[in-house]
Design an enzyme around this catalytic site. Structure first.
Site, mmCIF file in Angstrom:
data_model
loop_
_atom_site.group_PDB
_atom_site.id
_atom_site.type_symbol
_atom_site.label_atom_id
_atom_site.label_comp_id
_atom_site.label_asym_id
_atom_site.label_seq_id
_atom_site.Cartn_x
_atom_site.Cartn_y
_atom_site.Cartn_z
ATOM 1 N N ASP A 36 14.629 15.507 -5.107
ATOM 2 C CA ASP A 36 13.718 15.988 -3.728
ATOM 3 C C ASP A 36 14.043 15.394 -2.423
ATOM 4 O OD1 ASP A 36 11.915 17.227 -5.534
ATOM 5 O OD2 ASP A 36 10.077 16.096 -5.239
ATOM 6 N N ASP A 59 5.525 15.430 -10.224
ATOM 7 C CA ASP A 59 5.859 16.581 -9.482
ATOM 8 C C ASP A 59 5.372 17.829 -9.993
ATOM 9 O OD1 ASP A 59 8.580 17.175 -7.710
ATOM 10 O OD2 ASP A 59 8.907 18.562 -9.452
ATOM 11 N N THR A 64 5.494 21.307 -3.390
ATOM 12 C CA THR A 64 5.002 22.012 -4.193
ATOM 13 C C THR A 64 3.487 21.687 -4.568
ATOM 14 O OG1 THR A 64 5.866 20.557 -6.048
ATOM 15 C CG2 THR A 64 7.175 22.481 -5.553
ATOM 16 N N THR A 65 3.278 20.597 -4.592
ATOM 17 C CA THR A 65 1.739 20.210 -4.769
ATOM 18 C C THR A 65 1.001 20.780 -3.572
ATOM 19 O OG1 THR A 65 2.604 18.403 -6.024
ATOM 20 C CG2 THR A 65 0.020 18.173 -5.518
HETATM 21 P P1 ADP Z 1 4.254 17.564 -2.696
HETATM 22 O O1 ADP Z 1 4.661 18.132 -4.154
HETATM 23 O O2 ADP Z 1 3.425 18.383 -1.991
HETATM 24 O O3 ADP Z 1 5.525 17.096 -2.108
HETATM 25 P P2 ADP Z 1 3.627 14.877 -3.012
HETATM 26 O O4 ADP Z 1 2.878 14.029 -4.003
HETATM 27 O O5 ADP Z 1 5.167 14.432 -2.720
HETATM 28 O O6 ADP Z 1 3.377 16.379 -3.359
HETATM 29 O O7 ADP Z 1 2.710 14.315 -1.571
HETATM 30 C C1 ADP Z 1 3.159 14.758 -0.215
HETATM 31 C C2 ADP Z 1 2.231 14.505 0.700
HETATM 32 O O8 ADP Z 1 1.985 13.131 0.789
HETATM 33 C C3 ADP Z 1 2.503 15.062 2.020
HETATM 34 O O9 ADP Z 1 1.363 15.395 2.828
HETATM 35 C C4 ADP Z 1 3.198 13.722 2.687
HETATM 36 O O10 ADP Z 1 3.060 13.696 3.859
HETATM 37 C C5 ADP Z 1 2.291 12.807 2.091
HETATM 38 N N1 ADP Z 1 2.773 11.373 2.084
HETATM 39 C C6 ADP Z 1 3.926 10.955 1.639
HETATM 40 N N2 ADP Z 1 4.070 9.500 1.738
HETATM 41 C C7 ADP Z 1 3.039 9.169 2.701
HETATM 42 C C8 ADP Z 1 2.571 7.746 3.081
HETATM 43 N N3 ADP Z 1 3.071 6.757 2.728
HETATM 44 N N4 ADP Z 1 1.262 7.777 3.668
HETATM 45 C C9 ADP Z 1 0.558 8.820 3.815
HETATM 46 N N5 ADP Z 1 0.931 10.246 3.394
HETATM 47 C C10 ADP Z 1 2.299 10.278 2.542
HETATM 48 MG MG MG Z 2 6.774 15.616 -2.453
#
Ligand code: ADP
Ligand code: MG
Length: 544
Positions: free
Chosen positions: A392, A63, A96-97
């Site tokens: 989240d 996270d 956030t990422t």
């Molecule tokens: P953040 O802290 O930005 O939420 P995450 O590690 O949760 O970072 O990643 C979020 C990104 O991953 C978003 O762009 C989301 O659309 C993408 N994402 C989440 N699940 C999937 C999936 N099953 N396939 C492709 N992309 C995904």
């Molecule tokens: Mg996320």
């Protein structure tokens, strides 16, 4: 006056100054370093970070906000990037990422523009134009969703939890999150609102994740105040009290003149009489459960116990507030004011052992406006990571319920905005055009990083994705992470609140612009000795 040959400094000895391009580059570098730290955690297949604190405690997470909160970052520009993550977390609770990766990429692109001798002012203004335009495009891309779109809500919750060790039970957790948010959502004047405060998440190691449950009511981490009290009350009538049931202790300087043993007895009788009056009031109101924010005197506990009242003492103010929302009880400040219609209701109030602790379950509330979620599973670290994942999920759901707008994930939305911005850049005059183009390219970092972290060939994926977005009806096309194919993300169930993207682009560009505008870093004598400056000088050295 003699000619001054030495460069003149207006600062005290021991202070520090870094100016012009050096300052810009140092700040850019520091920002990029922060972004690179968490970049590998982006997306469903992102890696985890192991964080070890000074006591040796270990936390494993991916996270973004949590990672940046836990590591000590001293450089002032790096701190601005950490702030991007914090704002994102506060405003939307997810993304956030993404926000930090974007900021890092905007800085990287700015650096190459600086290398081409484009002035920071031009870059900053180009970025500003681009971010405003991006906001416009995002609004066009959003699709409506409502609280009754069960499937969409479940997918939003699942996407919010991806990559957070919740994979195995993601279906069940998503259901719990959706149900919880639905329960606490209220409708005023046609608009929905929901408050995260009204969803209490408790994590207890032990059992399995499948044992996790949602309680239509609340779990309070307290046990009955006296062992003689009943451990289970059906058709509970609940009184919530904020004041202590104690007779105020006389201060040390107040003297009571006691002249005979009868006197002492009379004094004690008087105290007991007062306590008895309070307890009688509670019992006569019809309450069979008493939940008190403060302490309760032994004698009063004795009376309550004899009357069979399930009593909790020293319960937090937060829990009392939630209990009021869940049970419909009115919070009473003075016990002697308690009336029967102040009482709240629950089908069952029961003390149960969870892991090593006795907890109170208040459940079966009719139309509760607050709920509890109990997370179970293997180790402390595991349940805590599930707690963060669920947190989240709840945040993104609340955002969607309030805003009613969603968009495709998997880099689809970023790619679509990038394409539109790139087209738009052709109409921008002068050097700013290059900055707008750079901004568009920076957005591609999202699908690119998701692909990279999934072990895919980033060049192939980006080329295919760009080509796909140049066709009609392409706004939902994103990266399918197990095969690298370009798919409709909404159909694949990868959906997010539009606000995640709006906020991420907004805070990333604001921070980047702020960093670019700095051309002078002045550190006072004290500051020059400080940790912040050590970080700063270190970054400056690394650059050369
Ligand atoms: P953040 O802290 O930005 O939420 P995450 O590690 O949760 O970072 O990643 C979020 C990104 O991953 C978003 O762009 C989301 O659309 C993408 N994402 C989440 N699940 C999937 C999936 N099953 N396939 C492709 N992309 C995904
Ligand atoms: Mg996320």
């Amino acid at each position: 006056m003699a000619n001054i040959k030495q460069p003149m400094s207006v600062q005290e000895d021991g202070s520090q100054r870094i100016t012009g391009k050096d300052a810009q580059r140092m700040n850019i570098l520091a920002g990029k370093i922060v972004a690179d730290i968490i970049k590998t955690t982006l997306g469903p297949r992102g890696m985890d970070k192991m964080l070890v604190d000074y006591t040796g405690d270990v936390m494993i997470t991916n996270d973004g906000a949590t990672i940046l909160n836990k590591i000590d970052i001293s450089h002032p520009a790096a701190k601005m990037i950490v702030e991007v993550a914090r704002t994102q977390d506060q405003e939307v609770g997810d993304g956030t990422t993404t926000a930090v990766v974007l900021a890092g990429e905007l800085l990287r692109k700015a650096e190459s523009l600086l290398d081409k001798n484009i002035h920071a002012t031009n870059i900053a203004s180009g970025y500003k134009t681009a971010s405003e335009k991006a906001e416009e495009f995002l609004k066009e891309l959003g699709e409506t969703a409502t609280i009754s779109d069960e499937d969409i809500l479940l997918n939003i919750a699942k996407t919010g939890m991806t990559g957070k060790s919740a994979e195995k039970s993601v279906e069940k957790l998503a259901k719990i999150a959706v149900e919880a948010v639905r329960i606490v959502t209220t409708k005023d004047n046609g608009s929905y609102s929901a408050n995260k405060e009204n969803i209490k998440i408790d994590a207890k190691p032990g059992g399995s994740l499948e044992d996790s449950t949602i309680i239509h009511g609340l779990i309070v981490d307290e046990k009955i105040a006296d062992d003689g009290m009943p451990k289970k009350i059906k058709n509970a009538k609940i009184a919530l009290l904020t004041s202590a049931i104690e007779i105020k202790k006389t201060g040390v300087d107040a003297k009571i003149r006691i002249t005979s043993p009868e006197n002492v007895q009379a004094f004690l009788n008087q105290e007991e009489f007062m306590l008895k009056r309070i307890v009688d009031r509670i019992i006569n109101s019809g309450a069979n459960v008493l939940i008190c924010e403060k302490g309760i005197d032994e004698a009063a506990l004795h009376y309550l116990s004899k009357a069979g009242v399930y009593t909790l003492k020293n319960v937090t103010q937060k829990d009392i507030k939630k209990l009021s929302k869940a049970t419909g009880a009115r919070i009473v400040n003075v016990a002697l004011d308690l009336e029967p219609n102040d009482l709240g209701k629950a089908e069952l109030v029961e003390q149960r052992k969870v892991a090593e602790d006795e907890m109170t379950f208040i459940e079966g509330c009719t139309d509760p406006k607050a709920v509890s979620i109990l997370i179970r599973g293997g180790t402390t670290q595991f349940v805590e990571s599930i707690e963060r994942a669920l947190d989240d999920a709840v945040s993104v759901l609340i955002t969607v319920v309030k805003d009613g707008t969603i968009c495709a994930g998997g880099g689809a939305t970023e790619m679509e905005v990038a394409k539109k911005l790139s087209d738009f850049s052709n109409s921008v005059k002068g050097r700013e055009q290059l900055a707008v183009k750079a901004f568009a390219e920076a957005l591609e970092a999202v699908p690119k990083t998701i692909a990279e972290n999934s072990g895919l060939d980033t060049i192939d994926v980006l080329v295919n994705l760009r080509a796909a977005h140049n066709k009609e009806k392409s706004k939902a096309l994103g990266v399918e992470t197990s095969t690298g194919q370009i798919k409709d993300m909404i159909k694949a169930g990868v959906v997010e609140p539009l606000r995640i993207k709006q906020q991420a682009i907004k805070s990333a560009s604001e921070a980047t612009i702020m960093i670019l505008r700095i051309d002078d870093v002045l550190a006072g004598k004290e500051l020059a000795k400080s940790e912040a400056n050590k970080g700063m000088s270190k970054a400056a050295q690394d650059m050369v």
